[in-house]
Design an enzyme around this catalytic site. Structure first.
Site, PDB file in Angstrom:
ATOM      1  N   ASP A  78      -2.773   9.980   3.866  1.00 20.11           N
ATOM      2  CA  ASP A  78      -4.058   9.678   4.211  1.00 20.11           C
ATOM      3  C   ASP A  78      -4.501  11.305   4.467  1.00 20.11           C
ATOM      4  O   ASP A  78      -4.215  10.670   5.608  1.00 20.11           O
ATOM      5  CB  ASP A  78      -3.915   8.800   4.530  1.00 20.11           C
ATOM      6  CG  ASP A  78      -5.402   7.793   4.666  1.00 20.11           C
ATOM      7  OD1 ASP A  78      -6.564   8.844   3.626  1.00 20.11           O
ATOM      8  OD2 ASP A  78      -5.668   7.041   5.175  1.00 20.11           O
TER       9      ASP A  78
ATOM     10  N   ASP B 169       1.681   6.760   4.981  1.00 18.63           N
ATOM     11  CA  ASP B 169       1.024   5.557   4.740  1.00 18.63           C
ATOM     12  C   ASP B 169       1.179   4.884   3.359  1.00 18.63           C
ATOM     13  O   ASP B 169       0.309   4.272   3.092  1.00 18.63           O
ATOM     14  CB  ASP B 169      -0.468   6.322   4.648  1.00 18.63           C
ATOM     15  CG  ASP B 169      -1.763   5.396   4.448  1.00 18.63           C
ATOM     16  OD1 ASP B 169      -2.034   4.310   4.986  1.00 18.63           O
ATOM     17  OD2 ASP B 169      -2.944   5.556   3.916  1.00 18.63           O
TER      18      ASP B 169
ATOM     19  N   LYS C 255     -10.235  12.753   7.928  1.00 21.54           N
ATOM     20  CA  LYS C 255      -9.559  12.957   8.690  1.00 21.54           C
ATOM     21  C   LYS C 255      -9.048  13.783  10.088  1.00 21.54           C
ATOM     22  O   LYS C 255      -9.671  14.702   9.661  1.00 21.54           O
ATOM     23  CB  LYS C 255      -8.426  11.995   8.745  1.00 21.54           C
ATOM     24  CG  LYS C 255      -8.672  10.894   8.534  1.00 21.54           C
ATOM     25  CD  LYS C 255      -6.375  10.513   8.424  1.00 21.54           C
ATOM     26  CE  LYS C 255      -5.988   9.157   8.027  1.00 21.54           C
ATOM     27  NZ  LYS C 255      -7.160   8.058   8.295  1.00 21.54           N
TER      28      LYS C 255
ATOM     29  N   ARG D  58      -7.822  -0.174   1.079  1.00 30.28           N
ATOM     30  CA  ARG D  58      -8.329  -1.864   1.314  1.00 30.28           C
ATOM     31  C   ARG D  58      -8.685  -1.579  -0.763  1.00 30.28           C
ATOM     32  O   ARG D  58      -8.546  -2.250  -1.452  1.00 30.28           O
ATOM     33  CB  ARG D  58      -9.595  -2.509   1.470  1.00 30.28           C
ATOM     34  CG  ARG D  58     -10.373  -1.319   1.459  1.00 30.28           C
ATOM     35  CD  ARG D  58     -11.316  -1.037   2.704  1.00 30.28           C
ATOM     36  NE  ARG D  58     -10.605  -1.177   3.898  1.00 30.28           N
ATOM     37  CZ  ARG D  58     -11.300  -1.147   4.990  1.00 30.28           C
ATOM     38  NH1 ARG D  58     -12.796  -1.695   5.164  1.00 30.28           N
ATOM     39  NH2 ARG D  58     -10.568  -0.591   6.030  1.00 30.28           N
TER      40      ARG D  58
ATOM     41  N   ASP E 139     -12.156   7.371   3.429  1.00 29.12           N
ATOM     42  CA  ASP E 139     -11.212   6.906   4.243  1.00 29.12           C
ATOM     43  C   ASP E 139     -10.593   5.276   4.274  1.00 29.12           C
ATOM     44  O   ASP E 139      -8.984   5.080   4.697  1.00 29.12           O
ATOM     45  CB  ASP E 139     -10.549   7.375   5.223  1.00 29.12           C
ATOM     46  CG  ASP E 139      -9.954   7.840   6.136  1.00 29.12           C
ATOM     47  OD1 ASP E 139      -8.767   7.487   6.065  1.00 29.12           O
ATOM     48  OD2 ASP E 139     -10.224   8.282   7.872  1.00 29.12           O
TER      49      ASP E 139
ATOM     50  N   LYS F 147       0.706  -0.798  -0.134  1.00 30.66           N
ATOM     51  CA  LYS F 147       0.386  -0.325  -0.122  1.00 30.66           C
ATOM     52  C   LYS F 147       1.083   1.389  -0.477  1.00 30.66           C
ATOM     53  O   LYS F 147       1.683   1.652   1.263  1.00 30.66           O
ATOM     54  CB  LYS F 147      -0.974  -0.178   1.261  1.00 30.66           C
ATOM     55  CG  LYS F 147      -2.165   1.851   1.474  1.00 30.66           C
ATOM     56  CD  LYS F 147      -2.909   1.437   2.481  1.00 30.66           C
ATOM     57  CE  LYS F 147      -3.059   2.605   3.238  1.00 30.66           C
ATOM     58  NZ  LYS F 147      -3.787   2.528   4.301  1.00 30.66           N
TER      59      LYS F 147
ATOM     60  N   GLU G 250      -9.071   3.320   2.069  1.00 29.90           N
ATOM     61  CA  GLU G 250      -8.404   4.049   0.689  1.00 29.90           C
ATOM     62  C   GLU G 250      -8.045   3.171   0.387  1.00 29.90           C
ATOM     63  O   GLU G 250      -7.123   2.575  -0.991  1.00 29.90           O
ATOM     64  CB  GLU G 250      -8.337   5.327   0.304  1.00 29.90           C
ATOM     65  CG  GLU G 250      -6.593   5.434   1.158  1.00 29.90           C
ATOM     66  CD  GLU G 250      -6.274   5.608   2.047  1.00 29.90           C
ATOM     67  OE1 GLU G 250      -7.334   5.430   3.651  1.00 29.90           O
ATOM     68  OE2 GLU G 250      -5.635   4.921   3.088  1.00 29.90           O
TER      69      GLU G 250
HETATM   70  N1  BES Z   1      -4.087   4.798   7.323  1.00 29.81           N
HETATM   71  C1  BES Z   1      -5.417   4.490   7.358  1.00 29.81           C
HETATM   72  C2  BES Z   1      -5.085   3.493   8.644  1.00 29.81           C
HETATM   73  C3  BES Z   1      -3.606   4.495   9.868  1.00 29.81           C
HETATM   74  C4  BES Z   1      -4.374   4.396  11.205  1.00 29.81           C
HETATM   75  C5  BES Z   1      -2.748   3.716   9.273  1.00 29.81           C
HETATM   76  C6  BES Z   1      -3.360   5.003  11.885  1.00 29.81           C
HETATM   77  C7  BES Z   1      -1.798   4.134  10.303  1.00 29.81           C
HETATM   78  C8  BES Z   1      -2.285   4.254  11.757  1.00 29.81           C
HETATM   79  C9  BES Z   1      -6.470   3.849   7.184  1.00 29.81           C
HETATM   80  O1  BES Z   1      -6.424   4.298   5.465  1.00 29.81           O
HETATM   81  C10 BES Z   1      -7.791   4.293   7.423  1.00 29.81           C
HETATM   82  O2  BES Z   1      -8.128   5.576   7.603  1.00 29.81           O
HETATM   83  N2  BES Z   1      -8.380   3.068   7.665  1.00 29.81           N
HETATM   84  C11 BES Z   1     -10.029   3.740   8.163  1.00 29.81           C
HETATM   85  C12 BES Z   1     -10.870   3.050   8.178  1.00 29.81           C
HETATM   86  C13 BES Z   1     -12.136   3.518   8.451  1.00 29.81           C
HETATM   87  C14 BES Z   1     -13.064   4.312   8.306  1.00 29.81           C
HETATM   88  C15 BES Z   1     -12.630   1.875   7.910  1.00 29.81           C
HETATM   89  C16 BES Z   1      -9.501   3.711  10.084  1.00 29.81           C
HETATM   90  O3  BES Z   1      -8.955   2.371  10.645  1.00 29.81           O
HETATM   91  O4  BES Z   1     -10.042   4.162  10.788  1.00 29.81           O
HETATM   92 ZN    ZN Z   2      -4.537   4.952   4.320  1.00 29.36          ZN
HETATM   93 MN    MN Z   3      -7.449   6.129   5.309  1.00 25.21          MN
END
Ligand code: BES
Ligand code: ZN
Ligand code: MN
Length: 498
Positions: A269, A287, A276, A350, A346, A264, A348
């Site tokens: 992000d 990210d 966020k 996947r 967010d 990834k 994204e």
């Molecule tokens: N890049 C983030 C996950 C992340 C969070 C990595 C903190 C490192 C530190 C990912 O893209 C994300 O935002 N995931 C969301 C998914 C949710 C919207 C279903 C998450 O984990 O909140």
């Molecule tokens: Zn992300």
């Molecule tokens: Mn995200």
């Protein structure tokens, strides 16, 4: 950037300046060559140890400034506990501990690679050197002024004294390649997103060509032609164009199916339209840690001429909110033909991986696929920062990853997959939706990926907890440990090289 210490090897001898580092066990015993070289200073060590209640426990150390009988500025005795119990990773850690005892003002240091009972083998001394390089890493290329009262440290030269110089130098080749590769991954992760955007990341990945890696870069029109609309959709709100980079190292038998690593690479992000909160959003420059690890592993394999065929594929995008950004409710058609309803922009990572996994699986017919992704905050809730989440459709691959994790210290913990979780991402309007709700958030993310890997043995590593704001260890003091490079290099070495 201060490039960290340079490491060289020579036969055991006593330096006449700088710092000298030697090892003892938990009975304060020094090795025979060390004792011979220290001569009368050996008794000094015993007296200082008694005065300082130093017992030689693993990780502890004794510091003697301007030791009498010796010309060096400083003698450091580092404890290695019980040397008979030491595994490969413990020598790396010991090298890190030794490096940690060398003051930043030093210009040169000598480390005697000898255990109390015998000289370290060539491999052990090379592992020690790996630990030195990993510990010596700093990311300070954007610091233009030295700290108050601190001189900009001079280039540090480390000489490791060994029993067999020629054999150690040859063992060092692979370890030094691995050190370069971990540090490359750390550099990529630490770089800010205004410097490292998809096109620039692709350019840095393309530098692997110098090692004989074939590198192909797909631009946006190429990805659209292939139907990679899920990946392209994530990047469409950014002023920076998306890229997919495919690296190939052919070190194995001609026509043997490759192992494939998929990363990834979200260069930043923001969350997109599902933006966020501001707190800690700066961490999202990392990210792309999965992609950085993949580039690191490909470099390590090529540099040590690993006898394996390997594919590294990274999806590079920036997730931004903008007039052209994708919206919640949008439905995208992936390269596989399956459709995804975007519930939360967010989620994204996947979407990016869905298309890259399918691309790699269908174009390269790999024997296995391993993806790495800072995919979910939920994995940090589940496992903290010391284990990455492992999801797999293949028990043998999962077991091998667990073992390689234990061997390197980059540990993984297996998490479940199954139809109960899979149905949580069924959508009212499309084949699936990109979030499954709050519960089991890392699992439903993995279930989406599972829909894009066909029957190929596959493992997914959710490295959101391990890759960023990494725990401070003897071998890493940086924000990013470059997590996963050592793990995958060892996995290949132990199971996939013929
Ligand atoms: N890049 C983030 C996950 C992340 C969070 C990595 C903190 C490192 C530190 C990912 O893209 C994300 O935002 N995931 C969301 C998914 C949710 C919207 C279903 C998450 O984990 O909140
Ligand atoms: Zn992300
Ligand atoms: Mn995200």
């Amino acid at each position: 950037m201060a490039d960290g210490p340079t490491v060289g090897f020579s036969s055991f001898s006593l330096p006449s300046s700088g710092v000298l580092v030697v090892f003892c066990d938990d009975g304060l015993k020094l090795g025979p060559a060390t004792r011979r070289l220290l001569g009368p200073a050996t008794t000094l060590v015993a007296r200082a140890a008694a005065a300082d209640r130093f017992k030689g426990k693993s990780g502890s150390s004794l510091d003697l400034v301007a030791p009498g009988d010796l010309k060096v500025a400083r003698l450091v005795v580092v404890g290695c506990g019980k040397p008979a119990d030491m595994k490969r990773k413990d020598f790396v850690k010991l090298g890190g501990a030794a490096m940690g005892k060398i003051p930043s003002s030093a210009a040169s240091a000598t480390i005697l690679a000898e255990l109390p009972n015998k000289a370290m083998t060539a491999e052990q001394a090379a592992d020690l050197g790996l630990g030195v390089r990993l510990r010596g890493y700093r990311f300070d290329r954007y610091k233009t002024k030295p700290k108050e009262g601190e001189e900009k440290p001079a280039a540090l030269k480390i000489d490791i004294g060994v029993a067999d110089v020629a054999r150690t130098r040859s063992a060092w080749q692979a370890r030094s390649a691995l050190a370069d590769s971990v540090l490359l991954a750390r550099d990529l992760i630490n770089e800010p997103a205004n410097v490292l955007y998809p096109v620039e990341f692709a350019r840095r990945a393309a530098a692997l060509k110098r090692l004989g890696v074939a590198v192909d870069v797909l631009d946006v029109p190429a990805m659209k032609r292939l139907g990679m609309n899920a990946l392209v959709g994530v990047g469409q709100g950014s002023a920076h164009e998306s890229r997919t980079v495919i690296m190939r190292w052919n070190g194995g038998k001609k026509d043997a199916a490759p192992v494939a690593f998929i990363g990834k690479g979200v260069c930043f992000d923001t969350g997109g339209i599902s933006i966020k909160p501001a707190a800690n959003m700066e961490d999202m420059k990392g990210d792309m840690a999965g992609a950085a690890c993949v580039v690191g592993v490909m470099q390590a394999l090529a540099a040590r001429k690993a006898k394996v065929n390997a594919i590294g594929a990274i999806g590079l995008v920036e997730n931004m909110p903008d007039g052209s950004a994708q919206r919640p409710g949008d439905i995208v058609k992936t390269m596989s033909g399956q459709t995804i309803e975007i519930i939360n922009t967010d989620a994204e990572g996947r979407l990016v991986l869905a298309d890259v996994l399918h691309y790699v699986n269908t174009k390269h017919k790999p024997r296995l696929m391993i993806d790495l992704a800072t995919l979910t905050g939920a994995i940090m809730v589940a496992l903290g920062q010391d284990y990455a989440g492992l999801f797999a459709n293949d028990d043998k691959l999962a077991d091998r990853l667990v073992k390689a994790g234990q061997a390197t210290g980059e540990r993984v913990w297996r998490m479940p997959l199954g139809p109960e979780y899979d149905k949580m991402i069924d959508s009212k309007f499309a084949d699936m939706k990109n979030t499954g709700g709050r519960w089991g958030g890392s699992i439903t993310a993995a279930q989406l990926l599972a829909r894009f890997v066909g029957k190929t043995p596959w493992a997914h590593l959710d490295i959101a907890g391990t890759a960023l704001g990494s725990p401070q260890t003897e071998t890493n003091k940086s924000w990013s440990a470059g997590w996963g490079v050592q793990l995958l290099d060892r996995l290949v070495e132990d199971y996939y090289e013929k």
